[in-house]
Write a protein that holds these residues in place. Sequence first.
Motif, PDB file in Angstrom:
ATOM      1  N   GLY A   1       0.797  -1.226   0.000  1.00 45.65           N
ATOM      2  CA  GLY A   1       0.000   0.000   0.000  1.00 45.65           C
ATOM      3  C   GLY A   1       0.827   1.272   0.000  1.00 45.65           C
ATOM      4  O   GLY A   1       0.328   2.343   0.341  1.00 45.65           O
TER       5      GLY A   1
ATOM      6  N   ASN B   1      -0.489   4.130  -2.448  1.00 49.25           N
ATOM      7  CA  ASN B   1      -1.739   4.681  -1.930  1.00 49.25           C
ATOM      8  C   ASN B   1      -1.468   5.568  -0.713  1.00 49.25           C
ATOM      9  O   ASN B   1      -2.078   6.628  -0.550  1.00 49.25           O
ATOM     10  CB  ASN B   1      -2.683   3.541  -1.565  1.00 49.25           C
ATOM     11  CG  ASN B   1      -4.142   3.969  -1.600  1.00 49.25           C
ATOM     12  OD1 ASN B   1      -4.483   5.053  -2.056  1.00 49.25           O
ATOM     13  ND2 ASN B   1      -5.012   3.098  -1.105  1.00 49.25           N
TER      14      ASN B   1
ATOM     15  N   MET C   1      -2.126  -1.499   6.938  1.00 44.94           N
ATOM     16  CA  MET C   1      -3.078  -2.616   6.917  1.00 44.94           C
ATOM     17  C   MET C   1      -3.025  -3.427   8.212  1.00 44.94           C
ATOM     18  O   MET C   1      -3.102  -4.665   8.199  1.00 44.94           O
ATOM     19  CB  MET C   1      -2.817  -3.532   5.717  1.00 44.94           C
ATOM     20  CG  MET C   1      -2.794  -2.836   4.372  1.00 44.94           C
ATOM     21  SD  MET C   1      -2.531  -4.022   3.034  1.00 44.94           S
ATOM     22  CE  MET C   1      -1.926  -2.957   1.727  1.00 44.94           C
TER      23      MET C   1
ATOM     24  N   ARG D   1      -6.268  -1.659   8.817  1.00 40.21           N
ATOM     25  CA  ARG D   1      -6.970  -2.253   7.674  1.00 40.21           C
ATOM     26  C   ARG D   1      -8.379  -1.670   7.640  1.00 40.21           C
ATOM     27  O   ARG D   1      -9.061  -1.636   8.665  1.00 40.21           O
ATOM     28  CB  ARG D   1      -7.011  -3.774   7.806  1.00 40.21           C
ATOM     29  CG  ARG D   1      -7.625  -4.493   6.625  1.00 40.21           C
ATOM     30  CD  ARG D   1      -7.557  -5.993   6.798  1.00 40.21           C
ATOM     31  NE  ARG D   1      -6.196  -6.490   6.820  1.00 40.21           N
ATOM     32  CZ  ARG D   1      -5.445  -6.710   5.733  1.00 40.21           C
ATOM     33  NH1 ARG D   1      -5.955  -6.462   4.541  1.00 40.21           N
ATOM     34  NH2 ARG D   1      -4.233  -7.156   5.843  1.00 40.21           N
TER      35      ARG D   1
ATOM     36  N   PRO E   1     -11.936  -1.115   4.989  1.00 40.21           N
ATOM     37  CA  PRO E   1     -12.600  -1.333   3.684  1.00 40.21           C
ATOM     38  C   PRO E   1     -12.727  -0.054   2.867  1.00 40.21           C
ATOM     39  O   PRO E   1     -12.834  -0.113   1.633  1.00 40.21           O
ATOM     40  CB  PRO E   1     -13.974  -1.885   4.073  1.00 40.21           C
ATOM     41  CG  PRO E   1     -14.163  -1.541   5.512  1.00 40.21           C
ATOM     42  CD  PRO E   1     -12.800  -1.508   6.116  1.00 40.21           C
TER      43      PRO E   1
ATOM     44  N   VAL F   1     -10.497   1.954   2.169  1.00 40.23           N
ATOM     45  CA  VAL F   1      -9.304   2.105   1.328  1.00 40.23           C
ATOM     46  C   VAL F   1      -9.524   1.425  -0.018  1.00 40.23           C
ATOM     47  O   VAL F   1      -9.305   2.017  -1.082  1.00 40.23           O
ATOM     48  CB  VAL F   1      -8.066   1.530   2.040  1.00 40.23           C
ATOM     49  CG1 VAL F   1      -6.862   1.536   1.099  1.00 40.23           C
ATOM     50  CG2 VAL F   1      -7.763   2.329   3.306  1.00 40.23           C
ATOM     51  N   ARG F   2      -9.962   0.175   0.021  1.00 45.73           N
ATOM     52  CA  ARG F   2     -10.192  -0.551  -1.238  1.00 45.73           C
ATOM     53  C   ARG F   2     -11.300   0.106  -2.062  1.00 45.73           C
ATOM     54  O   ARG F   2     -11.207   0.196  -3.282  1.00 45.73           O
ATOM     55  CB  ARG F   2     -10.531  -2.013  -0.950  1.00 45.73           C
ATOM     56  CG  ARG F   2     -10.838  -2.844  -2.198  1.00 45.73           C
ATOM     57  CD  ARG F   2     -10.816  -4.317  -1.934  1.00 45.73           C
ATOM     58  NE  ARG F   2      -9.487  -4.792  -1.581  1.00 45.73           N
ATOM     59  CZ  ARG F   2      -8.536  -5.059  -2.474  1.00 45.73           C
ATOM     60  NH1 ARG F   2      -8.776  -4.890  -3.767  1.00 45.73           N
ATOM     61  NH2 ARG F   2      -7.370  -5.491  -2.090  1.00 45.73           N
ATOM     62  N   GLU F   3     -12.332   0.566  -1.395  1.00 47.25           N
ATOM     63  CA  GLU F   3     -13.431   1.225  -2.109  1.00 47.25           C
ATOM     64  C   GLU F   3     -12.926   2.475  -2.837  1.00 47.25           C
ATOM     65  O   GLU F   3     -13.343   2.752  -3.974  1.00 47.25           O
ATOM     66  CB  GLU F   3     -14.536   1.593  -1.114  1.00 47.25           C
ATOM     67  CG  GLU F   3     -15.256   0.384  -0.528  1.00 47.25           C
ATOM     68  CD  GLU F   3     -16.098   0.735   0.685  1.00 47.25           C
ATOM     69  OE1 GLU F   3     -16.234   1.948   0.980  1.00 47.25           O
ATOM     70  OE2 GLU F   3     -16.621  -0.196   1.334  1.00 47.25           O
TER      71      GLU F   3
ATOM     72  N   VAL G   1      -9.827   3.000  -3.865  1.00 46.80           N
ATOM     73  CA  VAL G   1      -8.955   2.568  -4.961  1.00 46.80           C
ATOM     74  C   VAL G   1      -9.791   2.214  -6.192  1.00 46.80           C
ATOM     75  O   VAL G   1      -9.450   2.585  -7.324  1.00 46.80           O
ATOM     76  CB  VAL G   1      -8.084   1.365  -4.531  1.00 46.80           C
ATOM     77  CG1 VAL G   1      -7.386   0.754  -5.737  1.00 46.80           C
ATOM     78  CG2 VAL G   1      -7.054   1.796  -3.493  1.00 46.80           C
ATOM     79  N   VAL G   2     -10.895   1.527  -5.968  1.00 44.53           N
ATOM     80  CA  VAL G   2     -11.775   1.156  -7.081  1.00 44.53           C
ATOM     81  C   VAL G   2     -12.333   2.410  -7.753  1.00 44.53           C
ATOM     82  O   VAL G   2     -12.443   2.478  -8.981  1.00 44.53           O
ATOM     83  CB  VAL G   2     -12.916   0.245  -6.586  1.00 44.53           C
ATOM     84  CG1 VAL G   2     -13.952   0.036  -7.680  1.00 44.53           C
ATOM     85  CG2 VAL G   2     -12.355  -1.098  -6.113  1.00 44.53           C
TER      86      VAL G   2
ATOM     87  N   GLN H   1     -10.833   5.222  -7.778  1.00 44.86           N
ATOM     88  CA  GLN H   1      -9.669   6.027  -8.176  1.00 44.86           C
ATOM     89  C   GLN H   1      -9.705   7.418  -7.535  1.00 44.86           C
ATOM     90  O   GLN H   1      -9.549   8.442  -8.186  1.00 44.86           O
ATOM     91  CB  GLN H   1      -9.574   6.135  -9.705  1.00 44.86           C
ATOM     92  CG  GLN H   1      -9.292   4.789 -10.382  1.00 44.86           C
ATOM     93  CD  GLN H   1      -9.185   4.908 -11.884  1.00 44.86           C
ATOM     94  OE1 GLN H   1     -10.184   5.135 -12.570  1.00 44.86           O
ATOM     95  NE2 GLN H   1      -7.977   4.776 -12.415  1.00 44.86           N
TER      96      GLN H   1
END
Length: 270
Positions: A19, A22, A178, A213, A215, A217-219, A221-222, A224
Amino acid sequence: MSDTLPMVFSVTSGKGGVGKTNLSVNLACCLAAMGKRVVLVDADLGLANVDVILGLTPQKNIFHLFHEGASLREVLFATPYGFSILPASSGVGEMLALCTGQKLELLEVVGELEDELDYLVVDTGAGISDNVLYFNLAAQERLIVLTPEPTSLTDAYALIKVLKLTHGVEHFKVCVNMAQDQKIAREVFSRLYQACDHFLSGVSLELTGIIPRDPAVREAVVRQEPFCVSAPESPAARAVDRLATAITHWEPPRQTDGNIKFFWKKLLFG
């Protein structure tokens, strides 16, 4: 002219997938939100993805600087988040290892920003390649990013070992990313600290940040987008904001010689 130089710090890791990029993007975002003048350099020259994380499409990058005579102003790309990026290329073999001439050229080019910046954030590649070592040596502070995974810990130690034994670098900031919780993060840092203390005499490590960690973060990234913008109240965003605040208390060097740029030329040949 300011009597201090910009703070130049690298965000680096021994292993990919921790990561790091990011985190670099979101640190730049938080520092800019504090009113700081920030440029983020994508120093993963052959596998660049700062622009991808931000959902941006710069027309020029560092490749054009070296190979097509583009100027720094043509390559610098302003983001909607208050900071600019110096983008790199992806999948271009010529950028995987800079020659000495290109290193000198980059020093000169980035030196043009000296009076216009508070922070230069350098997102390096992962590992111990020549490019990674070069950018870490050129920085004034090095933020080592690792996760609780054993391979991340091992590779972080390997990077520190090479920088210490080959180049004499002894001071490192550490961020555990994370992390399941604070206890696990501190245990990971403790293992890294103990290994360095036992095998690398003189190395100083400081745990500067723990990013949970999350969620969100991933959202982000998707989508952008920086998660500090899309989910500013999320645990990860609050943790990055605390880390950015800590960075503002790092002391930049005093400017004692007008010919010394904030990328130190002597480190190319040290």
